[in-house]
Design a protein around this motif. Sequence first.
Motif, short mmCIF file in Angstrom:
data_model
loop_
_atom_site.label_atom_id
_atom_site.label_comp_id
_atom_site.label_asym_id
_atom_site.label_seq_id
_atom_site.Cartn_x
_atom_site.Cartn_y
_atom_site.Cartn_z
N ASP A 158 -0.36 -1.51 -4.79
CA ASP A 158 -0.54 -2.66 -3.87
C ASP A 158 0.78 -2.98 -3.15
O ASP A 158 1.01 -3.44 -1.95
CB ASP A 158 -1.09 -3.88 -4.55
N ARG A 207 -2.52 4.55 -4.43
CA ARG A 207 -1.59 3.64 -3.95
C ARG A 207 -1.23 2.57 -4.72
O ARG A 207 -2.33 2.14 -5.78
CB ARG A 207 -1.91 3.01 -2.59
N GLU A 246 0.77 -1.34 0.04
CA GLU A 246 0.00 0.08 0.05
C GLU A 246 0.85 1.19 0.00
O GLU A 246 0.78 2.18 0.81
CB GLU A 246 -0.99 0.13 1.13
#
Length: 216
Positions: free
Chosen positions: A69, A67, A59
Amino acid sequence: MIVNIEDIISSFKKTNEDFSKSINLIWPTVGSRGFTESNLVQSFLFHCKTMFNAITYSEVPFGGKSRVDGIAFIDFTNTAHLLIIEAKRIKENQYNNAYDEIKKDTNRMLENARIIDILERINKKEIFSVSVQPLFLADVWIGNKKRSDNVKAIWESKENQNSLFPGWKTDFSDELWTSESGKVKYHQMIAIGNINTFHRNSLNKWELKEQSILTK
C-alpha cells in the motif's frame, strides 16, 4: 541511522488529528460509514514526508503481481530507513476475515525476496545499508463499547505467536469521531514491526545482515 519509533507514533497521531478534523467537517461517503484505507495511507505518508523528509510512494510493486500500500524511504546519506506499509479497513461484522487478511499481509511484508525487489530499485549507490521496517495501519467503525474493547484487545495482544502482531509496537487511537447517537465510534490503529537490516555485498547485491531489532 534509523527513525525513532516514538517519532513514527507521532506521525500516526498527526494522522489521527487530520482525520478527526476532516470527518467532522465533511462526510466522505454516501450510504456507508466506511471509506477506503488509501486515505489513511496517504495521510500517514504525508506526515512521514514532512516529519522525516521521506520519499513516499503508494501502491508500490512488491514482487510478482502484488503491491504494497505504501513505502516511506528516509535517506541518511550512506544508510537509509525503509517503512513498508500495509493498511486495512476493518469492517463491522467482518472482523475475523479482516484479521485473517492482516496475518497474510504481514507475512508477505516479511518475505526477504519481496523486500530485496524494492531495494534493487535504489539508484543511489552510496547507500550500502537499509533498515527495513514493516508497518500496518487500520481503521474501524465500532457500534458498541464491548466490541470496541474486543477490537482494541485483539490489536494490542502480544501474548503468543497467534497474536496479530507478536513482538510489534502497537497503538489504538482514542475516538476520532462519534455518531450523534453516541453508539458508533471511529478509531485508527498502527502496528510497527521489527527492523531487518539489509546490506549491499561485494557483488553489489542486497542481502539480509541483521534481523529483528525493535527501535525504542
